[in-house]
Write a protein that holds these residues in place. Structure first.
Motif, mmCIF file in Angstrom:
data_model
loop_
_atom_site.group_PDB
_atom_site.id
_atom_site.type_symbol
_atom_site.label_atom_id
_atom_site.label_comp_id
_atom_site.label_asym_id
_atom_site.label_seq_id
_atom_site.Cartn_x
_atom_site.Cartn_y
_atom_site.Cartn_z
ATOM 1 N N LEU A 27 12.637 6.146 1.438
ATOM 2 C CA LEU A 27 11.392 5.643 0.924
ATOM 3 C C LEU A 27 11.351 4.005 1.803
ATOM 4 O O LEU A 27 12.023 3.274 1.592
ATOM 5 N N GLN A 28 10.197 4.003 2.466
ATOM 6 C CA GLN A 28 9.854 2.676 3.093
ATOM 7 C C GLN A 28 8.386 2.233 2.590
ATOM 8 O O GLN A 28 7.382 2.764 2.482
ATOM 9 N N LEU A 29 8.756 0.711 2.441
ATOM 10 C CA LEU A 29 7.485 -0.016 2.270
ATOM 11 C C LEU A 29 7.199 -1.231 3.115
ATOM 12 O O LEU A 29 8.159 -1.826 3.268
ATOM 13 N N LYS A 30 6.002 -1.139 3.792
ATOM 14 C CA LYS A 30 6.015 -2.460 4.635
ATOM 15 C C LYS A 30 4.776 -3.119 3.818
ATOM 16 O O LYS A 30 3.862 -2.852 3.632
ATOM 17 N N THR A 31 5.382 -4.535 3.493
ATOM 18 C CA THR A 31 4.501 -5.267 2.386
ATOM 19 C C THR A 31 4.457 -6.682 2.946
ATOM 20 O O THR A 31 5.186 -7.399 3.562
ATOM 21 N N LEU A 32 3.258 -7.200 2.487
ATOM 22 C CA LEU A 32 3.215 -8.358 2.578
ATOM 23 C C LEU A 32 3.698 -9.359 1.278
ATOM 24 O O LEU A 32 3.857 -8.876 0.281
ATOM 25 N N ILE A 71 5.481 10.926 -5.546
ATOM 26 C CA ILE A 71 5.568 10.954 -6.957
ATOM 27 C C ILE A 71 4.050 11.587 -7.377
ATOM 28 O O ILE A 71 2.985 11.366 -7.226
ATOM 29 N N PRO A 72 4.225 12.959 -7.994
ATOM 30 C CA PRO A 72 3.128 13.551 -8.649
ATOM 31 C C PRO A 72 2.312 12.667 -9.475
ATOM 32 O O PRO A 72 2.974 11.822 -10.250
ATOM 33 N N MET A 73 1.108 12.784 -9.456
ATOM 34 C CA MET A 73 0.150 12.082 -10.423
ATOM 35 C C MET A 73 0.657 11.991 -11.840
ATOM 36 O O MET A 73 0.663 11.087 -12.532
ATOM 37 N N PHE A 74 0.974 13.259 -12.338
ATOM 38 C CA PHE A 74 1.409 13.516 -13.654
ATOM 39 C C PHE A 74 2.632 12.831 -14.236
ATOM 40 O O PHE A 74 3.127 12.804 -15.322
ATOM 41 N N MET A 75 3.474 12.296 -13.036
ATOM 42 C CA MET A 75 4.608 11.879 -13.143
ATOM 43 C C MET A 75 4.668 10.302 -12.989
ATOM 44 O O MET A 75 5.673 9.608 -13.494
ATOM 45 N N ALA A 76 3.730 9.700 -12.621
ATOM 46 C CA ALA A 76 3.724 8.408 -11.994
ATOM 47 C C ALA A 76 3.831 7.506 -13.093
ATOM 48 O O ALA A 76 4.453 6.489 -13.268
ATOM 49 N N LYS A 77 3.056 7.634 -14.254
ATOM 50 C CA LYS A 77 2.894 6.913 -15.413
ATOM 51 C C LYS A 77 4.611 6.832 -15.855
ATOM 52 O O LYS A 77 5.224 5.753 -16.414
ATOM 53 N N LYS A 78 4.968 7.919 -16.216
ATOM 54 C CA LYS A 78 6.468 7.789 -16.895
ATOM 55 C C LYS A 78 7.421 7.392 -15.929
ATOM 56 O O LYS A 78 8.018 6.525 -16.478
#
Length: 383
Positions: free
Chosen positions: A284-289, A359-366
């Motif tokens: 999992l990669q995140l390129k971030t400020l 991450i599926p939308m229905f699992m994102a919050k949990k």
């Protein structure tokens, strides 16, 4: 023989361009100042060079644009557009607005990279000037990002507490700590004394941003907790890419791609973080400020560390790696508030708005709620 025509001299300006003024020498004639020998044995004739030179128009001024490579979205940052316009008018009074360049001198909906879809509601800003320095609007973008993040963290109407947090709030112990304005510009009272059971509380909320821009439909998580670490130590920990693995066990490293500022009061840089969640089988990669500054009132009140996904020109040219999943931090915020009378403690407020194709939308919050608690406890394990 290669013709080298000297245009003159000049200097870089604060607006991200370099102004080159015409040389007082004869630019269009031949002569030693207009040519340089690369190959004495060249068969090219001087007449050919001079003929080509005579076709050039006189040069009064040349503006050379430097090409930026890193951009962020700013459409959801309410103060960005007007702040950018005011800044440019003040700092570039000698530059006509019609000469302002998209992304560099003014936010623009035009996609900065060819691989992007065109969203007329979006507003892109360049972070770098192409030479490793801040672009003209970088400071404005940082102020707008921090301002929007701090405002969202205090917007009680945006957040819904989970069950355990609702019970903790009813006790009244957190009344003087939760959702307290940053305008007070003073350290916070600690809701629980050191060593008591209550100091291990983690308060968690979920919500959504009210704007209608990119990612607005995704859940956002807010958590708040006491951490037995000084505000400065915690701020330094979060911006130090070499220490990410200390509190993120899934991390396989974070690299600083571009450091735009790094001093005691402020850090601004672009980083690339990689992690390997269990069972996923991919990176999992995140390129971030990543931007750190003092809270209103100065370091005695604490620090804020804001983060947001960037679009990088290098990614547009890179081959797709099926083993890597690219996620985006739409709004990341760590607000580190000093505790009154206890310099080695702080109250940490974390806001996390993440977009990830894994991450599926229905699992994102949990998953977001559980990840927020784990983040706090992993930080605490270092105290």
């Amino acid at each position: 023989r290669v013709s080298c025509i000297s245009l003159g001299t000049g200097s870089f300006t604060a607006t991200g361009v370099s102004n080159v003024t015409k040389s007082s020498r004869n630019l269009l004639g031949g002569g030693d100042d207009a040519t340089c020998d690369e190959s004495p044995s060249s068969s090219y004739e001087d007449a050919d060079v001079n003929a080509a030179s005579r076709q050039l128009s006189p040069v009064n001024e040349v503006v050379l644009e430097r090409v930026p490579s890193i951009f962020i979205r700013t459409a959801d940052l309410p103060t960005m557009k007007e702040s950018a316009n005011s800044f440019m008018r003040l700092s570039s009074s000698d530059m006509a607005e019609s000469d302002w360049v998209d992304h560099i001198h003014k936010p623009s909906s035009l996609p900065p990279l060819p691989s992007m879809d065109n969203d007329p509601r979006e507003s892109w800003v360049a972070l770098d000037d192409g030479n490793g320095n801040k672009a003209p609007l970088t400071e404005m973008a940082m102020k707008a990002l921090v301002s929007a993040g701090l405002e969202a963290s205090l917007d009680q109407g945006m957040w819904t507490a989970n069950g355990p947090t609702s019970k903790l709030l009813k006790s009244g112990d957190w009344d003087d700590t939760v959702f307290v304005s940053y305008d007070k510009q003073q350290p916070m009272p600690a809701p629980h004394a050191r060593g008591t059971k209550g100091e291990m509380d983690v308060l968690v909320w979920s919500g959504t941003f009210s704007h209608k821009y990119y990612g607005c439909d995704l859940p956002t998580i807010r958590c708040e907790a006491i951490v037995n670490m000084s505000p400065k130590s915690l701020a330094n920990l979060l911006v130090d890419s070499n220490r990410v693995k200390e509190y993120n066990k899934m991390s396989i490293g974070r690299d600083d791609i571009l450091v735009l500022q790094d001093d005691e009061m402020c850090v601004t840089k672009v980083v690339c973080g990689r992690s390997k969640p269990p069972m996923l089988g991919k990176i999992l990669q995140l390129k971030t400020l990543l931007h750190m500054e003092e809270l209103p009132g100065g370091s005695q009140n604490g620090y804020v560390v804001a983060s947001r996904a960037v679009s990088h020109a290098d990614d547009a040219e890179a081959a797709v790696d099926p083993k890597v999943i690219h996620s985006e931090m739409l709004m990341g915020l760590n607000i580190i508030r000093a505790v009154e009378g206890e310099p080695d403690r702080c109250v940490l407020i974390n806001v996390n708005h993440l977009m990830s194709p894994m991450i599926p939308m229905f699992m994102a919050k949990k998953l977001g709620l559980s990840s927020a608690v784990n983040f706090i406890n992993d930080i605490r394990s270092l105290c």
